[in-house]
Write an enzyme that holds these catalytic residues in place. Sequence first.
Site, PDB file in Angstrom:
ATOM      1  N   ARG A   1       0.854  -1.182   0.000  1.00 27.94           N
ATOM      2  CA  ARG A   1       0.000   0.000   0.000  1.00 27.94           C
ATOM      3  C   ARG A   1       0.891   1.232   0.000  1.00 27.94           C
ATOM      4  NH1 ARG A   1      -3.813   0.296   5.004  1.00 27.94           N
ATOM      5  NH2 ARG A   1      -1.796   0.285   6.053  1.00 27.94           N
TER       6      ARG A   1
ATOM      7  N   ARG B   1       8.725   7.259   6.294  1.00 31.38           N
ATOM      8  CA  ARG B   1       8.636   8.725   6.300  1.00 31.38           C
ATOM      9  C   ARG B   1       8.911   9.296   7.687  1.00 31.38           C
ATOM     10  NH1 ARG B   1       2.946   9.938   3.864  1.00 31.38           N
ATOM     11  NH2 ARG B   1       3.537  12.078   4.441  1.00 31.38           N
TER      12      ARG B   1
ATOM     13  N   ASP C   1       1.007   5.632  -0.095  1.00 29.79           N
ATOM     14  CA  ASP C   1       0.229   6.833   0.156  1.00 29.79           C
ATOM     15  C   ASP C   1       0.245   7.754  -1.055  1.00 29.79           C
ATOM     16  OD1 ASP C   1      -0.368   6.109   2.827  1.00 29.79           O
ATOM     17  OD2 ASP C   1       1.629   6.759   3.453  1.00 29.79           O
TER      18      ASP C   1
END
Length: 239
Positions: free
Chosen positions: A41, A187, A43
């Site tokens: 997945r 991140r 973002d």
Amino acid sequence: MGTGFHGWQYQPNVRTIQGELINAVGKLFKKEWVPVIGCSRTDAGVHAEQFFANFKVDKYIEPHKVLKALNGMLPYEIAVKDVKLVGLDFNARFSAKGKVYKYLIWNSRVRNPFLLDRAWFVPFKLDLERMEEAAKLLEGEHDFSAFAKNEENRNPIINLEYLQVNSGGELIEIKVKASHFLRYMVRRIVGTLVEVGKGSLKVEEIRRFLKGERVAPFTAKAHGLYLERVIYEGFGDNK
């Protein structure tokens, strides 16, 4: 490129990578809906240099023709590099044995227009030695809950095989490899390293994050993150 997409996962009424693939595969095989399973997945704004996806259909078309057809239908930001037949037990997500991410930082007082939406512009001087020192503390097996959005059914104990801080002048590349990652984990690691490099955070604070005494609140911009490599047994690059 992830720019212009709301991440991988299908969402109605917005552009996503999965949505574009589902639409193209459906047209090719004349099916209303063909589930396409992705390896990860991502973002909104995150990029992928290598990404694996699989789907099952009951009609055979030669792989090289599937490759040509999909690239003819998909938007320019998405390119299918190869198409292979795999076993019915293959799952792009659950068959993966590891992933490598990289993050790009443009560390200069002057922005670089050619890196727009491709690297995080940080106009403050960063101390690379301090960032490398902090990165070493994060390597190995730890509970990375403090660096991630809370997720159920995801093991927070992760063996971070390596976390490298490499500089090519003003362009800094941070590269990390592990068996799996939690959401926002890379991140937030990068955001934390940048705070260390700026001198706003002491290296010793890394130990507090790993002990769960603090939650790392620093999240790097999405557009500097790249899924560089996905590792499987039997094919692909396993380095």
